[in-house]
Design a protein around this motif. Structure first.
Motif, PDB file in Angstrom:
ATOM      1  N   GLU A 102       0.829  -1.200   0.000  1.00 12.89           N
ATOM      2  CA  GLU A 102       0.000   0.000   0.000  1.00 12.89           C
ATOM      3  C   GLU A 102       0.869   1.258   0.000  1.00 12.89           C
ATOM      4  O   GLU A 102       0.607   2.218  -0.724  1.00 12.89           O
ATOM      5  CB  GLU A 102      -0.922  -0.021   1.228  1.00 12.89           C
ATOM      6  CG  GLU A 102      -1.951   1.075   1.237  1.00 12.89           C
ATOM      7  CD  GLU A 102      -2.910   0.955   2.421  1.00 12.89           C
ATOM      8  OE1 GLU A 102      -2.672   0.101   3.316  1.00 12.89           O
ATOM      9  OE2 GLU A 102      -3.882   1.716   2.450  1.00 12.89           O
ATOM     10  N   GLN A 103       1.954   1.217   0.798  1.00 11.56           N
ATOM     11  CA  GLN A 103       2.831   2.396   0.879  1.00 11.56           C
ATOM     12  C   GLN A 103       3.563   2.671  -0.428  1.00 11.56           C
ATOM     13  O   GLN A 103       3.724   3.820  -0.824  1.00 11.56           O
ATOM     14  CB  GLN A 103       3.886   2.183   1.974  1.00 11.56           C
ATOM     15  CG  GLN A 103       3.350   2.197   3.389  1.00 11.56           C
ATOM     16  CD  GLN A 103       4.431   1.708   4.355  1.00 11.56           C
ATOM     17  OE1 GLN A 103       5.567   2.166   4.330  1.00 11.56           O
ATOM     18  NE2 GLN A 103       4.086   0.771   5.210  1.00 11.56           N
ATOM     19  N   ILE A 104       4.033   1.610  -1.093  1.00  8.49           N
ATOM     20  CA  ILE A 104       4.879   1.830  -2.269  1.00  8.49           C
ATOM     21  C   ILE A 104       4.087   2.056  -3.542  1.00  8.49           C
ATOM     22  O   ILE A 104       4.597   2.660  -4.500  1.00  8.49           O
ATOM     23  CB  ILE A 104       5.886   0.669  -2.485  1.00  8.49           C
ATOM     24  CG1 ILE A 104       5.167  -0.644  -2.805  1.00  8.49           C
ATOM     25  CG2 ILE A 104       6.801   0.512  -1.281  1.00  8.49           C
ATOM     26  CD1 ILE A 104       6.105  -1.801  -3.181  1.00  8.49           C
ATOM     27  N   ALA A 105       2.836   1.575  -3.579  1.00  9.49           N
ATOM     28  CA  ALA A 105       2.049   1.557  -4.822  1.00  9.49           C
ATOM     29  C   ALA A 105       2.074   2.872  -5.610  1.00  9.49           C
ATOM     30  O   ALA A 105       2.330   2.861  -6.818  1.00  9.49           O
ATOM     31  CB  ALA A 105       0.622   1.113  -4.526  1.00  9.49           C
ATOM     32  N   MET A 132      -1.367  -3.371  -6.294  1.00  7.57           N
ATOM     33  CA  MET A 132      -0.401  -3.229  -7.387  1.00  7.57           C
ATOM     34  C   MET A 132      -1.043  -2.593  -8.622  1.00  7.57           C
ATOM     35  O   MET A 132      -2.025  -3.096  -9.144  1.00  7.57           O
ATOM     36  CB  MET A 132       0.190  -4.594  -7.760  1.00  7.57           C
ATOM     37  CG  MET A 132       1.123  -5.168  -6.705  1.00  7.57           C
ATOM     38  SD  MET A 132       2.626  -4.186  -6.495  1.00  7.57           S
ATOM     39  CE  MET A 132       2.380  -3.528  -4.866  1.00  7.57           C
ATOM     40  N   PRO A 133      -0.466  -1.485  -9.104  1.00  8.30           N
ATOM     41  CA  PRO A 133      -1.004  -0.860 -10.310  1.00  8.30           C
ATOM     42  C   PRO A 133      -0.802  -1.775 -11.532  1.00  8.30           C
ATOM     43  O   PRO A 133       0.137  -2.581 -11.540  1.00  8.30           O
ATOM     44  CB  PRO A 133      -0.170   0.416 -10.468  1.00  8.30           C
ATOM     45  CG  PRO A 133       0.912   0.377  -9.463  1.00  8.30           C
ATOM     46  CD  PRO A 133       0.682  -0.765  -8.535  1.00  8.30           C
ATOM     47  N   SER A 135       0.422  -1.115 -14.234  1.00 11.74           N
ATOM     48  CA  SER A 135       1.634  -0.775 -14.984  1.00 11.74           C
ATOM     49  C   SER A 135       2.881  -1.496 -14.484  1.00 11.74           C
ATOM     50  O   SER A 135       3.945  -1.371 -15.061  1.00 11.74           O
ATOM     51  CB  SER A 135       1.861   0.738 -14.908  1.00 11.74           C
ATOM     52  OG  SER A 135       1.960   1.121 -13.549  1.00 11.74           O
ATOM     53  N   VAL A 136       2.784  -2.250 -13.371  1.00 15.83           N
ATOM     54  CA  VAL A 136       3.971  -2.960 -12.870  1.00 15.83           C
ATOM     55  C   VAL A 136       3.765  -4.467 -12.951  1.00 15.83           C
ATOM     56  O   VAL A 136       2.646  -4.957 -13.082  1.00 15.83           O
ATOM     57  CB  VAL A 136       4.333  -2.561 -11.412  1.00 15.83           C
ATOM     58  CG1 VAL A 136       4.453  -1.055 -11.266  1.00 15.83           C
ATOM     59  CG2 VAL A 136       3.336  -3.129 -10.413  1.00 15.83           C
ATOM     60  N   HIS A 137       4.890  -5.194 -12.897  1.00 13.22           N
ATOM     61  CA  HIS A 137       4.839  -6.655 -12.901  1.00 13.22           C
ATOM     62  C   HIS A 137       5.026  -7.153 -11.468  1.00 13.22           C
ATOM     63  O   HIS A 137       6.111  -7.015 -10.907  1.00 13.22           O
ATOM     64  CB  HIS A 137       5.955  -7.229 -13.779  1.00 13.22           C
ATOM     65  CG  HIS A 137       5.979  -6.664 -15.160  1.00 13.22           C
ATOM     66  ND1 HIS A 137       5.030  -6.966 -16.105  1.00 13.22           N
ATOM     67  CD2 HIS A 137       6.825  -5.785 -15.747  1.00 13.22           C
ATOM     68  CE1 HIS A 137       5.296  -6.312 -17.222  1.00 13.22           C
ATOM     69  NE2 HIS A 137       6.383  -5.582 -17.027  1.00 13.22           N
ATOM     70  N   PHE A 138       3.972  -7.696 -10.904  1.00 12.43           N
ATOM     71  CA  PHE A 138       4.070  -8.243  -9.546  1.00 12.43           C
ATOM     72  C   PHE A 138       4.292  -9.750  -9.649  1.00 12.43           C
ATOM     73  O   PHE A 138       3.441 -10.473 -10.162  1.00 12.43           O
ATOM     74  CB  PHE A 138       2.791  -7.918  -8.766  1.00 12.43           C
ATOM     75  CG  PHE A 138       2.677  -8.650  -7.456  1.00 12.43           C
ATOM     76  CD1 PHE A 138       3.737  -8.676  -6.554  1.00 12.43           C
ATOM     77  CD2 PHE A 138       1.491  -9.302  -7.114  1.00 12.43           C
ATOM     78  CE1 PHE A 138       3.628  -9.353  -5.344  1.00 12.43           C
ATOM     79  CE2 PHE A 138       1.380  -9.983  -5.904  1.00 12.43           C
ATOM     80  CZ  PHE A 138       2.435 -10.011  -5.015  1.00 12.43           C
ATOM     81  N   ILE A 139       5.469 -10.196  -9.202  1.00  7.88           N
ATOM     82  CA  ILE A 139       5.822 -11.615  -9.318  1.00  7.88           C
ATOM     83  C   ILE A 139       6.271 -12.140  -7.949  1.00  7.88           C
ATOM     84  O   ILE A 139       7.410 -11.918  -7.531  1.00  7.88           O
ATOM     85  CB  ILE A 139       6.959 -11.834 -10.346  1.00  7.88           C
ATOM     86  CG1 ILE A 139       6.607 -11.156 -11.684  1.00  7.88           C
ATOM     87  CG2 ILE A 139       7.215 -13.336 -10.537  1.00  7.88           C
ATOM     88  CD1 ILE A 139       7.716 -11.214 -12.727  1.00  7.88           C
ATOM     89  N   PRO A 140       5.392 -12.855  -7.228  1.00 14.10           N
ATOM     90  CA  PRO A 140       5.769 -13.352  -5.906  1.00 14.10           C
ATOM     91  C   PRO A 140       6.848 -14.427  -5.993  1.00 14.10           C
ATOM     92  O   PRO A 140       6.858 -15.227  -6.939  1.00 14.10           O
ATOM     93  CB  PRO A 140       4.456 -13.978  -5.377  1.00 14.10           C
ATOM     94  CG  PRO A 140       3.385 -13.501  -6.292  1.00 14.10           C
ATOM     95  CD  PRO A 140       4.019 -13.210  -7.601  1.00 14.10           C
ATOM     96  N   GLY A 141       7.747 -14.418  -5.023  1.00 16.57           N
ATOM     97  CA  GLY A 141       8.828 -15.399  -5.014  1.00 16.57           C
ATOM     98  C   GLY A 141       9.177 -15.828  -3.596  1.00 16.57           C
ATOM     99  O   GLY A 141       8.763 -15.190  -2.616  1.00 16.57           O
ATOM    100  N   HIS A 142       9.923 -16.916  -3.505  1.00 15.11           N
ATOM    101  CA  HIS A 142      10.367 -17.403  -2.193  1.00 15.11           C
ATOM    102  C   HIS A 142      11.674 -18.173  -2.323  1.00 15.11           C
ATOM    103  O   HIS A 142      11.685 -19.298  -2.819  1.00 15.11           O
ATOM    104  CB  HIS A 142       9.275 -18.307  -1.574  1.00 15.11           C
ATOM    105  CG  HIS A 142       9.669 -18.888  -0.251  1.00 15.11           C
ATOM    106  ND1 HIS A 142       9.122 -20.056   0.242  1.00 15.11           N
ATOM    107  CD2 HIS A 142      10.554 -18.478   0.686  1.00 15.11           C
ATOM    108  CE1 HIS A 142       9.662 -20.322   1.421  1.00 15.11           C
ATOM    109  NE2 HIS A 142      10.535 -19.389   1.714  1.00 15.11           N
TER     110      HIS A 142
END
Ligand code: NAP
Length: 327
Positions: A102-105, A132-133, A135-142
């Protein structure tokens, strides 16, 4: 200016000494504990970015990251850290990922890749994706690598070498962005895998979460037992107890969050675990030595295959015998 946030720049530390191929000009690391600071060290050692902006919530940790020269810029504000970043890596306890998202969005650069390292995936996606807007690629990882230590001093370069990094991409993930993120983790030495978030959470419940919960439980039980004094538990710990205490020394915040955020899979595995324990209990009660022998033979083979897969060394005490060696 009158910027309320702290943002100090040093020289472009890595500009002159870039060695690796730079996949991302500017990387923002949100959270700089064991995992974040290990990533930072690898980026620096291999020259994988021109700028590394570091953000963490407490001034103490930020100051420590700066003393360790883990980045090129430091700020307490996650929102400011992600400005112009091509890659954003969030390494905070999983329960905090929604609030960080939320803070970085509002400040994310169009085209940026946003990823995380959280130990649970379905919950992280549920918390982060809504912020996540497009316009960005949100790719969860671990990355499946770590120790029982925490904080920026606990990190070290090479932590991810020969360890698996699992991605749980969303259905509409851009293949090029995913390929770039995988290439980055390969530069850290990781082996790459991909699966859906629910499957990840089930697999991790058995290989990681349950062992930690069992360790917390057994160490807690030993601590509570009135018949065994604390000094005896510690004095005779090398007989087995010690191997559990390493897991049970893991970060309480991280593991509280893992339990709360992978609740369903953990409860399912715990139910199964209790059933199998009851079987073992019965076999002991009725003196069924063949059942015990059969199980212990099967489990010993699993240990062998872990060593063969290069995921541990075949040394006494799992190779963690430096203490004994000093004696
Ligand atoms: P860590 O060493 O304890 O560092 C945690 C970092 O997150 C610190 O920068 C801390 O900031 C920040 N943080 C803590 N609470 C926060 C909150 N409520 N809001 C925002 N930031 C917060 O933890 P870690 O071991 O690096 O773990 C980070 C993530 O990696 C977790 O999601 C964990 O599940 C995952 N992971 C851990 C391991 C492992 O073995 N440890 C392995 C794989 C993945 P301050 O210090 O400034 O408070």
């Amino acid at each position: 200016g009158s910027q309320p946030w702290r943002y100090r720049r040093s020289e472009r530390l890595y500009g002159a000494s870039l060695m690796g191929s730079v996949l991302f000009d500017r990387i923002a690391l949100i959270g700089i504990g064991l995992i974040g600071s290990s990533i930072a060290r690898d980026i620096k050692d291999a020259g994988l970015a021109r700028d590394v902006v570091i953000s963490t919530r407490s001034p103490e940790t930020l100051k420590r990251a700066e003393e360790l020269e883990l980045g090129t810029a430091y700020t307490i504000s996650a929102a400011e850290a992600v400005r112009d970043a091509d890659l954003v890596i969030i390494s905070v306890p999983v329960g905090a990922s929604g609030s960080v998202a939320e803070q970085i969005a509002p400040n994310l650069k169009p085209g940026a890749i946003v990823t995380d390292v959280g130990s649970t995936k379905a919950s992280v996606i549920a918390q982060m994706a809504p912020h996540m807007p497009d316009s960005v690629h949100f790719i969860p990882g671990h990355p499946l690598a770590g120790t029982e230590k925490s904080g920026p001093d606990a990190g070290f370069s090479g932590l991810f070498r020969d360890r698996w990094c699992i991605f749980t991409p969303l259905a509409d993930t851009d293949p090029d962005a995913l390929a770039r993120l995988k290439a980055f983790w390969e530069q850290l030495g990781s082996r790459i895998d991909e699966m859906d978030a629910e499957h990840h959470d089930k697999v991790l419940a058995i290989v990681s979460h349950l062992p930690h919960i069992i360790a917390y439980n057994i160490v807690g039980t030993a601590d509570d037992l009135g018949t065994v004094t604390e000094s005896e538990v510690i004095k005779y710990s090398a007989s087995g107890f010690r191997d559990f205490t390493r897991l049970a020394a893991s970060d309480p915040t991280m593991w509280r969050d893992v339990c709360l955020h992978n609740k369903d899979a953990i409860l399912e595995m715990l139910a199964r675990f209790s059933e199998d324990l009851a079987y073992l209990q019965r076999a002991i009660r009725w003196g069924e030595g063949d059942k015990l022998f059969e199980l212990f033979t099967r489990t010993r083979a699993i240990r062998r295959s872990i060593v063969e897969a290069g995921q541990d060394v075949d040394a006494p005490d799992f190779g963690r015998h430096t203490l004994d060696a000093k004696k």
